[in-house]
Scaffold this motif. Sequence first.
Motif, PDB file in Angstrom:
ATOM      1  N   SER A  19       0.831  -1.207   0.000  1.00 15.78           N
ATOM      2  CA  SER A  19       0.000   0.000   0.000  1.00 15.78           C
ATOM      3  C   SER A  19       0.865   1.257   0.000  1.00 15.78           C
ATOM      4  CB  SER A  19      -0.972  -0.002   1.181  1.00 15.78           C
ATOM      5  OG  SER A  19      -0.291   0.112   2.405  1.00 15.78           O
ATOM      6  N   CYS A  23       0.721   3.939  -3.089  1.00 12.07           N
ATOM      7  CA  CYS A  23       0.426   5.352  -2.819  1.00 12.07           C
ATOM      8  C   CYS A  23       1.573   6.244  -3.276  1.00 12.07           C
ATOM      9  CB  CYS A  23       0.137   5.559  -1.332  1.00 12.07           C
ATOM     10  SG  CYS A  23      -1.440   4.878  -0.815  1.00 12.07           S
ATOM     11  N   THR A  24       2.803   5.773  -3.093  1.00  6.86           N
ATOM     12  CA  THR A  24       3.964   6.542  -3.548  1.00  6.86           C
ATOM     13  C   THR A  24       3.969   6.658  -5.062  1.00  6.86           C
ATOM     14  OG1 THR A  24       5.208   5.792  -1.630  1.00  6.86           O
ATOM     15  CG2 THR A  24       6.473   6.703  -3.464  1.00  6.86           C
ATOM     16  N   ALA A  26       1.414   6.583  -6.997  1.00  5.88           N
ATOM     17  CA  ALA A  26       0.315   7.472  -7.384  1.00  5.88           C
ATOM     18  C   ALA A  26       0.702   8.936  -7.232  1.00  5.88           C
ATOM     19  CB  ALA A  26      -0.929   7.161  -6.554  1.00  5.88           C
ATOM     20  N   ILE A  27       1.364   9.293  -6.131  1.00  5.83           N
ATOM     21  CA  ILE A  27       1.675  10.711  -5.942  1.00  5.83           C
ATOM     22  C   ILE A  27       2.851  11.167  -6.797  1.00  5.83           C
ATOM     23  CG2 ILE A  27       0.682  10.841  -3.643  1.00  5.83           C
ATOM     24  CD1 ILE A  27       3.505  10.809  -2.490  1.00  5.83           C
ATOM     25  N   TRP A  34       5.105  15.234  -5.697  1.00 10.01           N
ATOM     26  CA  TRP A  34       4.707  14.549  -4.474  1.00 10.01           C
ATOM     27  C   TRP A  34       4.254  15.511  -3.382  1.00 10.01           C
ATOM     28  CZ3 TRP A  34       6.998  15.341   0.207  1.00 10.01           C
ATOM     29  CH2 TRP A  34       8.237  15.973   0.212  1.00 10.01           C
ATOM     30  N   ALA A  41      -2.159  10.810  -0.023  1.00  9.84           N
ATOM     31  CA  ALA A  41      -1.578   9.469  -0.019  1.00  9.84           C
ATOM     32  C   ALA A  41      -1.559   8.889   1.388  1.00  9.84           C
ATOM     33  CB  ALA A  41      -0.177   9.505  -0.603  1.00  9.84           C
ATOM     34  N   VAL A  44      -5.018   7.688   2.224  1.00 10.15           N
ATOM     35  CA  VAL A  44      -5.464   6.529   1.457  1.00 10.15           C
ATOM     36  C   VAL A  44      -4.692   5.268   1.836  1.00 10.15           C
ATOM     37  CG1 VAL A  44      -5.565   5.594  -0.897  1.00 10.15           C
ATOM     38  CG2 VAL A  44      -6.285   7.922  -0.459  1.00 10.15           C
ATOM     39  N   CYS A  45      -3.495   5.417   2.342  1.00 10.09           N
ATOM     40  CA  CYS A  45      -2.605   4.285   2.587  1.00 10.09           C
ATOM     41  C   CYS A  45      -3.209   3.261   3.561  1.00 10.09           C
ATOM     42  CB  CYS A  45      -1.269   4.790   3.103  1.00 10.09           C
ATOM     43  SG  CYS A  45       0.000   3.538   3.104  1.00 10.09           S
ATOM     44  N   LEU A  48      -6.270   1.404   2.070  1.00  9.15           N
ATOM     45  CA  LEU A  48      -5.791   0.513   1.019  1.00  9.15           C
ATOM     46  C   LEU A  48      -5.173  -0.743   1.626  1.00  9.15           C
ATOM     47  CD1 LEU A  48      -5.275  -0.061  -1.970  1.00  9.15           C
ATOM     48  CD2 LEU A  48      -3.171   1.271  -1.777  1.00  9.15           C
ATOM     49  N   TRP A  49      -4.456  -0.596   2.717  1.00  9.62           N
ATOM     50  CA  TRP A  49      -3.883  -1.746   3.414  1.00  9.62           C
ATOM     51  C   TRP A  49      -5.000  -2.678   3.893  1.00  9.62           C
ATOM     52  CZ3 TRP A  49      -1.450  -1.593   8.914  1.00  9.62           C
ATOM     53  CH2 TRP A  49      -0.807  -2.795   9.186  1.00  9.62           C
TER      54      TRP A  49
END
Length: 88
Positions: A19, A23-24, A26-27, A34, A41, A44-45, A48-49
């Motif tokens: 996750s 997220c990394t 994505a940003i 970033w 992020a 959302v992390c 998402l996990w």
Amino acid sequence: MSGMGTKWLAGAVLGLPLSIALCTLAILWLPGGWESGVIGALLVCLPLWAVIISVSALFPTSARAWGVLAAVNAVSFGVLWLPRLMVT
């Protein structure tokens, strides 16, 4: 331990780095860089996990869960490291 326990464990252990990597990724592709997406992020992390942990229970075997999650982690972190490898 077998069955559902190890599937859940695979999602818990390998889901967090996955996750974070997703997220990394994505940003990094956001137009503002970033700095503009780091708060989103972070928000959302964790959900998402939780999704990754839940989805890991759907694998037919625990070995498949560990294998697929490890492979997706390797690909995700490989994509993150690719620009660094291209510079040197």
